[in-house]
Design an enzyme around this catalytic site. Structure first.
Site, mmCIF file in Angstrom:
data_model
loop_
_atom_site.group_PDB
_atom_site.id
_atom_site.type_symbol
_atom_site.label_atom_id
_atom_site.label_comp_id
_atom_site.label_asym_id
_atom_site.label_seq_id
_atom_site.Cartn_x
_atom_site.Cartn_y
_atom_site.Cartn_z
ATOM 1 N N GLY A 185 0.729 -1.186 -0.091
ATOM 2 C CA GLY A 185 -0.124 -0.005 0.019
ATOM 3 C C GLY A 185 0.821 1.147 0.038
ATOM 4 O O GLY A 185 0.169 2.332 0.011
ATOM 5 N N HIS A 231 -4.922 15.914 0.098
ATOM 6 C CA HIS A 231 -4.520 15.103 1.396
ATOM 7 C C HIS A 231 -3.902 16.067 2.408
ATOM 8 O O HIS A 231 -3.599 17.290 2.604
ATOM 9 C CB HIS A 231 -3.314 14.106 0.805
ATOM 10 C CG HIS A 231 -3.909 12.910 0.220
ATOM 11 N ND1 HIS A 231 -4.225 12.916 -1.323
ATOM 12 C CD2 HIS A 231 -4.204 11.702 0.396
ATOM 13 C CE1 HIS A 231 -4.579 11.842 -1.702
ATOM 14 N NE2 HIS A 231 -4.897 11.217 -0.657
ATOM 15 N N LYS A 256 1.450 13.905 4.303
ATOM 16 C CA LYS A 256 1.500 13.056 3.105
ATOM 17 C C LYS A 256 2.900 13.652 2.375
ATOM 18 O O LYS A 256 3.044 14.658 1.831
ATOM 19 C CB LYS A 256 0.387 13.083 1.998
ATOM 20 C CG LYS A 256 0.432 11.935 0.970
ATOM 21 C CD LYS A 256 -0.708 11.905 0.022
ATOM 22 C CE LYS A 256 -0.502 10.823 -0.927
ATOM 23 N NZ LYS A 256 0.137 9.436 -0.707
ATOM 24 N N GLY A 277 -0.029 9.311 -5.421
ATOM 25 C CA GLY A 277 0.142 7.919 -6.664
ATOM 26 C C GLY A 277 -1.214 7.605 -7.126
ATOM 27 O O GLY A 277 -1.442 7.160 -8.269
#
Length: 231
Positions: A78, A138, A142, A148
């Site tokens: 992830g 975000h 981050k 991504g």
């Protein structure tokens, strides 16, 4: 089934919390305290592990992928920011004879969002009066920007035949879990498609569903391509 968590931050802790709902018992947790130099990636530690979920950092993900494959452990990746090494990861998985599921975003909703975006891009490719934009926001912590997921959105649009310019922008602020938007604008009207995550829970649940799916399988899989196969 026995689960290992590689990268025990906020996502790792949420995955541990939800793991029993998906039939997993968390047997191993690796983080900077016990795996800073990959010393935790040993055959002894991973003995009896059915799958590993990896949410670490862009700088350590590729090494984790290779070591997990070498250990014969199927994995769900992830972490974002390492996708330039996709071919290297594929080779590692093939050498190890393991299974791996990767994605910039393990939300099932995002998987469906990408399918909608692909169809919209296909249709809009034939409408030259429409320009396109993509945007994401975000939380301030981050590390990568654009995300991504947004890069995957743009790539999916191009693969669907949209060959004109696509404006790409990002924002970082506060504690936003993640919002992604695609828009098409003309003099006459605007069409926008948006996905908004309310929490990290959706990502954790998607990763656990992927871990359950990949256990016992071989091959290199994109989560977006297996969403319809998940139970």
């Amino acid at each position: 089934m026995n689960l290992a968590i590689v990268g025990y931050g906020k996502m790792g802790r949420m995955i541990e919390q939800l793991a029993p709902e998906y039939g997993f018992d968390v047997k191993l947790r690796l983080d900077i305290n016990n795996n800073a130099g990959y010393e935790g990636m040993t055959a002894e530690n991973f003995r009896g592990i059915d799958a590993a979920v990896e949410f670490s950092t862009p700088s350590t993900a590729m090494e984790n992928i290779e070591r997990l494959a070498q250990l014969g452990v199927n994995s769900v990746i992830g972490t974002t920011g390492w996708f330039g090494d996709i071919e290297r990861a594929k080779k590692a998985v093939a050498r190890g004879g393991t299974g791996l599921v990767w994605s910039p975003n393990f939300s099932v909703g995002v998987g469906i969002f990408l399918q909608l975006v692909a169809e919209a891009a296909k249709q809009m490719a034939r409408q030259p009066e429409y320009g396109a934009w993509t945007w994401e926001i975000h939380h301030a912590a981050k590390k990568d920007a654009p995300s991504g997921t947004l890069l995957a959105v743009v790539e999916r649009m191009k693969q669907s035949g949209y060959g004109r310019n696509i404006d790409v922008s990002s924002s970082r602020a506060g504690t936003v879990p993640g919002t992604h938007e695609v828009g098409f604008d003309s003099a006459a009207d605007t069409i926008a498609i948006r996905h908004t995550a309310r929490s990290r829970e959706g990502f954790a649940r998607g990763a656990l569903r992927a871990a359950r799916w990949v256990a016992g399988k071989k091959g290199f899989y994109d989560f977006r391509d297996i969403v319809s196969q998940l139970e």
